[in-house]
Design a protein around this motif. Structure first.
Motif, PDB file in Angstrom:
ATOM      1  N   LEU A  29     -38.573 -14.859  51.820  1.00 47.86           N
ATOM      2  CA  LEU A  29     -38.556 -13.692  50.658  1.00 47.86           C
ATOM      3  C   LEU A  29     -37.210 -13.381  50.036  1.00 47.86           C
ATOM      4  O   LEU A  29     -36.985 -12.076  49.668  1.00 47.86           O
ATOM      5  CB  LEU A  29     -39.247 -12.695  51.220  1.00 47.86           C
ATOM      6  CG  LEU A  29     -40.737 -13.038  51.942  1.00 47.86           C
ATOM      7  CD1 LEU A  29     -41.211 -11.729  52.540  1.00 47.86           C
ATOM      8  CD2 LEU A  29     -41.779 -13.591  51.075  1.00 47.86           C
ATOM      9  N   ASN A  30     -36.151 -14.251  49.961  1.00 48.59           N
ATOM     10  CA  ASN A  30     -35.028 -13.978  49.545  1.00 48.59           C
ATOM     11  C   ASN A  30     -34.420 -14.311  48.390  1.00 48.59           C
ATOM     12  O   ASN A  30     -33.439 -14.123  47.997  1.00 48.59           O
ATOM     13  CB  ASN A  30     -33.910 -14.244  50.880  1.00 48.59           C
ATOM     14  CG  ASN A  30     -33.600 -15.826  50.929  1.00 48.59           C
ATOM     15  OD1 ASN A  30     -34.530 -16.591  50.541  1.00 48.59           O
ATOM     16  ND2 ASN A  30     -32.813 -16.192  51.075  1.00 48.59           N
ATOM     17  N   THR A  31     -35.001 -15.324  47.583  1.00 47.74           N
ATOM     18  CA  THR A  31     -34.508 -15.856  46.453  1.00 47.74           C
ATOM     19  C   THR A  31     -35.545 -15.833  45.234  1.00 47.74           C
ATOM     20  O   THR A  31     -35.234 -16.476  44.197  1.00 47.74           O
ATOM     21  CB  THR A  31     -33.934 -17.234  46.617  1.00 47.74           C
ATOM     22  OG1 THR A  31     -35.020 -17.885  47.155  1.00 47.74           O
ATOM     23  CG2 THR A  31     -32.657 -17.229  47.533  1.00 47.74           C
ATOM     24  N   ASN A  32     -36.599 -15.060  45.159  1.00 44.79           N
ATOM     25  CA  ASN A  32     -37.701 -14.618  44.410  1.00 44.79           C
ATOM     26  C   ASN A  32     -38.271 -15.877  43.717  1.00 44.79           C
ATOM     27  O   ASN A  32     -38.449 -16.288  42.503  1.00 44.79           O
ATOM     28  CB  ASN A  32     -36.910 -14.063  43.199  1.00 44.79           C
ATOM     29  CG  ASN A  32     -36.178 -12.599  43.544  1.00 44.79           C
ATOM     30  OD1 ASN A  32     -36.987 -12.186  44.487  1.00 44.79           O
ATOM     31  ND2 ASN A  32     -35.548 -12.039  42.884  1.00 44.79           N
ATOM     32  N   GLU A  33     -38.352 -17.012  44.674  1.00 42.27           N
ATOM     33  CA  GLU A  33     -39.195 -18.113  44.322  1.00 42.27           C
ATOM     34  C   GLU A  33     -40.695 -17.875  44.371  1.00 42.27           C
ATOM     35  O   GLU A  33     -41.059 -16.732  44.572  1.00 42.27           O
ATOM     36  CB  GLU A  33     -38.998 -19.290  45.443  1.00 42.27           C
ATOM     37  CG  GLU A  33     -37.487 -19.557  45.414  1.00 42.27           C
ATOM     38  CD  GLU A  33     -37.016 -20.209  46.609  1.00 42.27           C
ATOM     39  OE1 GLU A  33     -37.340 -19.648  47.711  1.00 42.27           O
ATOM     40  OE2 GLU A  33     -36.128 -21.077  46.900  1.00 42.27           O
ATOM     41  N   SER A  34     -41.379 -18.683  43.568  1.00 43.56           N
ATOM     42  CA  SER A  34     -42.834 -18.633  43.555  1.00 43.56           C
ATOM     43  C   SER A  34     -43.471 -18.936  44.792  1.00 43.56           C
ATOM     44  O   SER A  34     -42.986 -19.922  45.442  1.00 43.56           O
ATOM     45  CB  SER A  34     -43.472 -19.241  42.421  1.00 43.56           C
ATOM     46  OG  SER A  34     -44.943 -19.272  42.536  1.00 43.56           O
ATOM     47  N   LYS A 209     -39.420 -18.980  38.193  1.00 37.61           N
ATOM     48  CA  LYS A 209     -39.934 -17.635  38.935  1.00 37.61           C
ATOM     49  C   LYS A 209     -41.443 -17.887  38.594  1.00 37.61           C
ATOM     50  O   LYS A 209     -41.996 -18.451  39.453  1.00 37.61           O
ATOM     51  CB  LYS A 209     -39.222 -16.264  38.586  1.00 37.61           C
ATOM     52  CG  LYS A 209     -37.749 -16.157  38.469  1.00 37.61           C
ATOM     53  CD  LYS A 209     -37.274 -16.368  39.781  1.00 37.61           C
ATOM     54  CE  LYS A 209     -35.651 -16.315  39.576  1.00 37.61           C
ATOM     55  NZ  LYS A 209     -35.046 -16.449  40.982  1.00 37.61           N
ATOM     56  N   SER A 210     -41.800 -17.546  37.379  1.00 33.90           N
ATOM     57  CA  SER A 210     -43.368 -17.492  37.137  1.00 33.90           C
ATOM     58  C   SER A 210     -43.742 -18.796  37.308  1.00 33.90           C
ATOM     59  O   SER A 210     -44.772 -19.220  37.472  1.00 33.90           O
ATOM     60  CB  SER A 210     -43.452 -16.565  35.961  1.00 33.90           C
ATOM     61  OG  SER A 210     -42.850 -17.301  34.944  1.00 33.90           O
ATOM     62  N   ARG A 211     -42.848 -19.836  36.759  1.00 33.97           N
ATOM     63  CA  ARG A 211     -43.339 -21.228  36.557  1.00 33.97           C
ATOM     64  C   ARG A 211     -43.176 -22.092  37.662  1.00 33.97           C
ATOM     65  O   ARG A 211     -43.467 -23.276  37.833  1.00 33.97           O
ATOM     66  CB  ARG A 211     -42.936 -21.687  35.217  1.00 33.97           C
ATOM     67  CG  ARG A 211     -43.287 -20.965  33.960  1.00 33.97           C
ATOM     68  CD  ARG A 211     -43.224 -21.718  32.709  1.00 33.97           C
ATOM     69  NE  ARG A 211     -43.205 -20.715  31.579  1.00 33.97           N
ATOM     70  CZ  ARG A 211     -44.359 -20.556  30.798  1.00 33.97           C
ATOM     71  NH1 ARG A 211     -45.340 -21.115  31.172  1.00 33.97           N
ATOM     72  NH2 ARG A 211     -44.331 -19.677  29.763  1.00 33.97           N
ATOM     73  N   SER A 212     -42.914 -21.616  38.769  1.00 35.44           N
ATOM     74  CA  SER A 212     -42.987 -22.527  40.066  1.00 35.44           C
ATOM     75  C   SER A 212     -42.076 -23.455  40.282  1.00 35.44           C
ATOM     76  O   SER A 212     -42.293 -24.705  40.793  1.00 35.44           O
ATOM     77  CB  SER A 212     -44.226 -22.829  40.504  1.00 35.44           C
ATOM     78  OG  SER A 212     -44.972 -21.814  40.748  1.00 35.44           O
ATOM     79  N   MET A 213     -40.783 -23.570  39.166  1.00 31.24           N
ATOM     80  CA  MET A 213     -39.933 -24.670  39.045  1.00 31.24           C
ATOM     81  C   MET A 213     -38.465 -24.464  39.615  1.00 31.24           C
ATOM     82  O   MET A 213     -37.599 -25.034  38.943  1.00 31.24           O
ATOM     83  CB  MET A 213     -40.171 -25.132  37.889  1.00 31.24           C
ATOM     84  CG  MET A 213     -41.362 -26.284  37.660  1.00 31.24           C
ATOM     85  SD  MET A 213     -41.683 -26.866  36.069  1.00 31.24           S
ATOM     86  CE  MET A 213     -40.130 -27.513  35.584  1.00 31.24           C
TER      87      MET A 213
END
Lengths: 353, 353
Positions: A29-34, A209-213
């Motif tokens: 939960l540290n790099t704002n990935e999806s 972020k929002s696009r999971s890439m």
């Protein structure tokens, strides 16, 4: 440092990315990935592209530009794809700042802005946020500098409204205003709608972020044709084939699955609200974040201790040492299940006190 | 150009990449791609990686660095992966040149060197090749500048020997010498073996040619730990996640299939010899190229005309307008079949005269 290193970089302090542990044992939960994988089309198109890697990618990225421009509602020649949004941000520092036209941004924001300024030998001013971590728009009027605003801001998650952004644009008609929308899709309106009205606006976005890439490295600049043309001059003088074939393909795939992205964002917003409520109940103070992360401190335990105890318990969050925010941690919104584990872990940590 | 564009770039002329037609109707012999697809492992690993694109790539590229270092026979901290070799070349211009330490390279060489110099505001000197298109090593002694040499050179394909490279290294002990080995695998010895002896040597390589991965964008710098450390400072101040997850995976895959690369190179060398003989028989003059391309002119038809007539016949080659080489075309070595088509097409073109 070698004896050959250019003196201009001798004091350069590089950006420190968040920890990327090589094993997968952490709840990350540290790099704002999806927390959600890329869409099926993104995976399929990328896999197909991998079979033809012997050929160069299309340096003009025309199919990807077309798909993205359509999605955000602008003309194709008003967008430019880059190798992550870090690249478009660096291009903006290169193209629109110099010794005589410095940069200005908040003192608490994306940590890379000051690194880009140093890298490009650009004088910069950091304007303190207000005590409640909000941006005072009046601080950004008539600056005669290029302005960089993350909206919503990082790591606070606090947004400006479009009318506040318009005030900044109107207050600096002869300077570029960069609105970095890395986290725009989690509950705010994009400034892209303002581009026809303001020729000094450059919006940047990311697919991380929002696009999971995040793993594909894809960012975009969106602006007037003239600004995109300048950024293309920089691109073709730096790395014409800046986006690889697989990322181009995955980007087209995820854009074709736009409902998947919208659904994921809704889910993340719901999980954010659940997590914010739960952390408040545990005595945390939170900024009103509208991003895919929360920014939280507790009056009983220091930010650093919370970071360390969570890590010991298999949960990675991001802690920044900067004085003004050192009591906080930035916590990415993962799946509901991951956040439930976070909440119960924090509960135990607090009970042990 | 927008009214905001930095004055420092107003005279910048970007690099022009070779044509990348979007349809596939051409026999594409214009950008020195491999005619062979990436290896099975490269494709497999890249496809697997595409399923996890929601997570960032490893910014340290440690597994890829390890695999590459092992392949070229150096320590892991002596290599740095970049987004194509254009990125490592730009990093070298950034890190090891400045206003007081200019760059020097041949007048006929990879066209991007002068663009990088302009982009970074670095004074540069272009040293004329000899009439036979070879480099005179004596021209590169005691320059007090950072030296860039493509070996073998492009677009001539003519190599320097390792002992000639040593002369340049010895003749400039206080300056970095960059040996750009984009085409080294088609019949020459790499200067990597000289790194332990010369702390001023930086070798660059690419996976775009011999390793069939132009579409993935992967280049490398190989040098002393200190030089790699400097280049890392630039990387982490520019784009820490410069290599995406799929390219990292594909790179590891192609390195595990190293015999596949070696066999492809042997095949391309054989096809080059066949093509060189056939073109000579048709009256072409060729440089003694040891790359995956030939550089050829004909005394009956201009370079531009040959380019155009080949294009009309569905074959793309690369023509440069530069005065000294405008009678030549650079022709990538494709499959044997493709080169037979090239030869028969050229034969018809010549017969029509």
């Amino acid at each position: 440092m070698s004896r050959f290193f250019s003196s201009k970089y001798k004091n350069l302090t590089p950006y420190t990315p968040g920890e990327q542990p090589k094993d997968t044992q952490y709840i990350k939960l540290n790099t704002n990935e999806s927390p959600y994988p890329p869409s099926e089309k993104a995976i399929k198109y990328a896999s197909e592209a991998s079979e033809k890697l012997n050929l160069y990618p299309d340096p003009t990225c025309s199919a990807l530009h077309e798909a993205f421009a359509k999605t955000v509602g602008v003309e194709t020649d008003m967008v430019l794809a880059t190798n992550g949004s870090d690249e478009i941000l660096n291009f903006a520092f290169m193209a629109f700042c110099n010794e005589n036209c410095g940069a200005v941004f908040p003192d608490i924001t994306y940590g890379f802005y000051s690194v880009f300024a140093q890298l490009n030998n650009i004088p910069y001013e950091e304007i303190p946020l207000k005590d409640d971590f909000t941006i005072d728009v009046n601080d950004y009027i008539g600056k005669n500098k290029t302005i960089f605003i993350a909206n919503p801001n990082a790591p606070t998650g606090i947004p400006l409204s479009l009318s506040q952004i318009e005030e900044i644009l109107k207050g600096n008609p002869d300077n570029i205003v960069v609105i970095d929308e890395a986290y725009i899709d989690f509950g705010n309106d994009s400034a892209v709608s303002l581009i026809p009205k303001y020729d000094n606006l450059l919006v940047t976005q990311t697919f991380s972020k929002s696009r999971s890439m995040a793993g594909a490295r894809l960012g975009f600049g969106i602006a007037s044709k003239e600004i995109i043309n300048d950024l293309n001059t920089v691109k073709y003088s730096t790395n014409p084939y800046n986006i690889n074939k697989m990322t181009i393909a995955a980007g087209i795939g995820i854009l074709e699955d736009n409902d998947y992205t919208l659904n994921n964002c809704e889910e993340i917003i719901k999980t954010r609200e659940y997590t914010a409520d739960a952390l408040s109940s545990l005595g945390f103070t939170l900024t009103p974040s509208t991003a895919n992360f929360l920014f939280a401190k507790h009056n009983k335990i220091s930010g650093k201790e919370i970071y360390s105890e969570l890590k010991e318990n298999g949960i990675l969050v991001r802690h920044f040492d900067k004085e003004k925010i050192k009591e906080y941690n930035r916590i990415t919104i993962g799946t509901k299940e991951q956040m439930e584990t976070l909440v119960s872990t924090l509960k135990s940590i607090l009970e042990d006190r």
